[in-house]
Design a protein around this motif. Structure first.
Motif, PDB file in Angstrom:
ATOM      1  N   ASN A 177       0.801  -1.225   0.000  1.00  0.00           N
ATOM      2  CA  ASN A 177       0.000   0.000   0.000  1.00  0.00           C
ATOM      3  C   ASN A 177       0.836   1.278   0.000  1.00  0.00           C
ATOM      4  OD1 ASN A 177      -3.033  -0.733   0.281  1.00  0.00           O
ATOM      5  ND2 ASN A 177      -1.956  -2.189   1.562  1.00  0.00           N
ATOM      6  N   ALA A 178       1.672   1.476   0.998  1.00  0.00           N
ATOM      7  CA  ALA A 178       2.448   2.720   1.105  1.00  0.00           C
ATOM      8  C   ALA A 178       3.646   2.737   0.157  1.00  0.00           C
ATOM      9  CB  ALA A 178       2.911   2.925   2.537  1.00  0.00           C
ATOM     10  N   LYS A 179       4.104   1.561  -0.251  1.00  0.00           N
ATOM     11  CA  LYS A 179       5.250   1.448  -1.148  1.00  0.00           C
ATOM     12  C   LYS A 179       6.461   2.221  -0.604  1.00  0.00           C
ATOM     13  CE  LYS A 179       2.256   0.720  -5.139  1.00  0.00           C
ATOM     14  NZ  LYS A 179       1.685  -0.414  -4.562  1.00  0.00           N
ATOM     15  N   VAL A 180       6.792   1.934   0.654  1.00  0.00           N
ATOM     16  CA  VAL A 180       7.919   2.576   1.325  1.00  0.00           C
ATOM     17  C   VAL A 180       9.195   2.307   0.537  1.00  0.00           C
ATOM     18  CG1 VAL A 180       9.344   2.535   3.422  1.00  0.00           C
ATOM     19  CG2 VAL A 180       6.852   2.567   3.597  1.00  0.00           C
ATOM     20  N   PRO A 210      -6.129  -0.363  13.308  1.00  0.00           N
ATOM     21  CA  PRO A 210      -7.189  -0.860  14.189  1.00  0.00           C
ATOM     22  C   PRO A 210      -8.570  -0.247  14.012  1.00  0.00           C
ATOM     23  CG  PRO A 210      -5.720   0.537  15.412  1.00  0.00           C
ATOM     24  CD  PRO A 210      -5.146   0.412  14.034  1.00  0.00           C
ATOM     25  N   THR A 211      -8.649   1.050  13.842  1.00  0.00           N
ATOM     26  CA  THR A 211      -9.972   1.673  13.834  1.00  0.00           C
ATOM     27  C   THR A 211     -10.347   2.217  12.485  1.00  0.00           C
ATOM     28  OG1 THR A 211      -9.025   3.790  14.499  1.00  0.00           O
ATOM     29  CG2 THR A 211      -9.850   2.362  16.257  1.00  0.00           C
ATOM     30  N   THR A 215     -10.178  11.464   7.301  1.00  0.00           N
ATOM     31  CA  THR A 215      -9.670  11.452   5.933  1.00  0.00           C
ATOM     32  C   THR A 215      -9.698  12.864   5.350  1.00  0.00           C
ATOM     33  OG1 THR A 215     -10.419   9.172   5.632  1.00  0.00           O
ATOM     34  CG2 THR A 215      -9.963  10.431   3.636  1.00  0.00           C
ATOM     35  N   ALA A 216     -10.764  13.607   5.624  1.00  0.00           N
ATOM     36  CA  ALA A 216     -10.878  14.988   5.137  1.00  0.00           C
ATOM     37  C   ALA A 216      -9.834  15.885   5.807  1.00  0.00           C
ATOM     38  CB  ALA A 216     -12.283  15.526   5.390  1.00  0.00           C
ATOM     39  N   ARG A 217      -9.616  15.724   7.118  1.00  0.00           N
ATOM     40  CA  ARG A 217      -8.592  16.525   7.819  1.00  0.00           C
ATOM     41  C   ARG A 217      -7.208  16.210   7.269  1.00  0.00           C
ATOM     42  NH1 ARG A 217     -10.310  15.697  13.864  1.00  0.00           N
ATOM     43  NH2 ARG A 217      -8.855  14.045  13.471  1.00  0.00           N
ATOM     44  N   ALA A 218      -6.960  14.934   6.985  1.00  0.00           N
ATOM     45  CA  ALA A 218      -5.667  14.549   6.412  1.00  0.00           C
ATOM     46  C   ALA A 218      -5.484  15.222   5.057  1.00  0.00           C
ATOM     47  CB  ALA A 218      -5.576  13.026   6.278  1.00  0.00           C
ATOM     48  N   ALA A 219      -6.513  15.176   4.234  1.00  0.00           N
ATOM     49  CA  ALA A 219      -6.444  15.803   2.915  1.00  0.00           C
ATOM     50  C   ALA A 219      -6.206  17.308   3.046  1.00  0.00           C
ATOM     51  CB  ALA A 219      -7.721  15.527   2.128  1.00  0.00           C
ATOM     52  N   GLY A 220      -6.804  17.938   4.066  1.00  0.00           N
ATOM     53  CA  GLY A 220      -6.613  19.367   4.312  1.00  0.00           C
ATOM     54  C   GLY A 220      -5.175  19.720   4.649  1.00  0.00           C
ATOM     55  N   LYS A 221      -4.405  18.735   5.144  1.00  0.00           N
ATOM     56  CA  LYS A 221      -2.985  18.950   5.457  1.00  0.00           C
ATOM     57  C   LYS A 221      -2.093  18.412   4.338  1.00  0.00           C
ATOM     58  CE  LYS A 221      -3.218  19.135  10.432  1.00  0.00           C
ATOM     59  NZ  LYS A 221      -2.202  19.441  11.419  1.00  0.00           N
ATOM     60  N   GLY A 222      -2.726  17.998   3.236  1.00  0.00           N
ATOM     61  CA  GLY A 222      -1.952  17.461   2.122  1.00  0.00           C
ATOM     62  C   GLY A 222      -1.423  16.068   2.369  1.00  0.00           C
ATOM     63  N   VAL A 223      -2.115  15.308   3.228  1.00  0.00           N
ATOM     64  CA  VAL A 223      -1.694  13.965   3.609  1.00  0.00           C
ATOM     65  C   VAL A 223      -2.726  12.957   3.122  1.00  0.00           C
ATOM     66  CG1 VAL A 223      -1.266  12.444   5.591  1.00  0.00           C
ATOM     67  CG2 VAL A 223      -0.452  14.808   5.641  1.00  0.00           C
ATOM     68  N   LYS A 224      -2.256  11.816   2.620  1.00  0.00           N
ATOM     69  CA  LYS A 224      -3.158  10.724   2.254  1.00  0.00           C
ATOM     70  C   LYS A 224      -3.374   9.879   3.502  1.00  0.00           C
ATOM     71  CE  LYS A 224      -0.268  10.361  -1.116  1.00  0.00           C
ATOM     72  NZ  LYS A 224       0.801   9.711  -1.707  1.00  0.00           N
ATOM     73  N   GLY A 225      -4.604   9.716   3.903  1.00  0.00           N
ATOM     74  CA  GLY A 225      -4.903   8.910   5.075  1.00  0.00           C
ATOM     75  C   GLY A 225      -5.937   7.865   4.745  1.00  0.00           C
ATOM     76  N   TYR A 226      -5.616   6.613   5.046  1.00  0.00           N
ATOM     77  CA  TYR A 226      -6.595   5.566   4.779  1.00  0.00           C
ATOM     78  C   TYR A 226      -6.375   4.348   5.661  1.00  0.00           C
ATOM     79  CZ  TYR A 226      -2.970   3.812   1.517  1.00  0.00           C
ATOM     80  OH  TYR A 226      -1.809   3.374   0.950  1.00  0.00           O
ATOM     81  N   PHE A 227      -7.314   3.446   5.582  1.00  0.00           N
ATOM     82  CA  PHE A 227      -7.392   2.220   6.362  1.00  0.00           C
ATOM     83  C   PHE A 227      -7.198   1.057   5.405  1.00  0.00           C
ATOM     84  CE2 PHE A 227     -10.385  -1.209   7.592  1.00  0.00           C
ATOM     85  CZ  PHE A 227      -9.811  -1.574   8.799  1.00  0.00           C
TER      86      PHE A 227
END
Length: 184
Positions: free
Chosen positions: A12-15, A109-110, A117-129
């Motif tokens: 997923n993250a392709k570190v 976990p949660t 997800t919207a707050r993450a996008a507002g900081k220019g961050v991809k956030g997902y589960f």
């Protein structure tokens, strides 16, 4: 545990080499494997845990350690390319504080609700589960890493089937270093 870490970091993250990665609960079941995978991929790895598990986390190969007790996350620079959140809850907010713009947070976990997800996008961050999926190729790669000694799972304690309740109670403490095994 290993499949969860593998799919979060690799699938997923392709570190990649040179990235800076934060692993929350780095002394836990998923976290202690994630530290080793991220390090093998060439990332600079920082792990969170209590102070008493600092040496364990650094012994896994982490380049740095953060004692999660009383840490001022708001004062930490936004420097991480990837954050693996194995705790959830308020920890997602902490993760957002330290993930740089263009970075990624994966919560195990949660999950991330729409608000986060919207707050993450507002900081220019991809956030997902993510949900772990059975994958033979991933399991073969993990088995190869185990055989080569790249991954060293830490077994906290082994319980018999007749001790399942005790094993479950230990896991609920949130103080298990590594993984619990239940066997016949």
């Amino acid at each position: 545990m290993a499949l969860t870490a593998w799919q979060a970091l690799v699938s997923n993250a392709k570190v990649q080499k040179g990235q800076k990665v934060l692993i929350h609960a780095a002394s836990g079941g998923v976290g202690h494997i994630a530290v080793q995978i991220a390090k093998h991929l060439g990332a600079t790895v920082v792990g969170t845990s209590s102070a008493k598990n600092r040496d364990f986390v650094l012994g896994l190969g982490a380049d740095g350690h953060i004692d999660h007790n009383g840490y001022d996350w708001g004062a930490h620079p936004r420097e991480f390319d990837f954050v693996l959140d194995t705790i959830g809850g308020e920890n997602i907010d902490r993760s957002l504080e330290v993930t740089k713009e263009g970075g990624t947070i994966i919560s195990i976990p949660t999950g991330l609700n729409e608000e986060v997800t919207a707050r993450a996008a507002g900081k220019g961050v991809k956030g997902y589960f993510i949900l772990v999926e059975s994958n033979g190729g991933d399991m073969e790669q993990i088995a190869s890493f185990l055989e080569q000694g790249i991954l060293r799972p830490h077994i906290f304690k082994t319980y018999g089937f007749d001790q399942v309740q005790e094993a479950h109670q230990q896991q609920e403490t949130g103080r298990t270093v590594g993984k619990i095994v239940v066997r016949p």
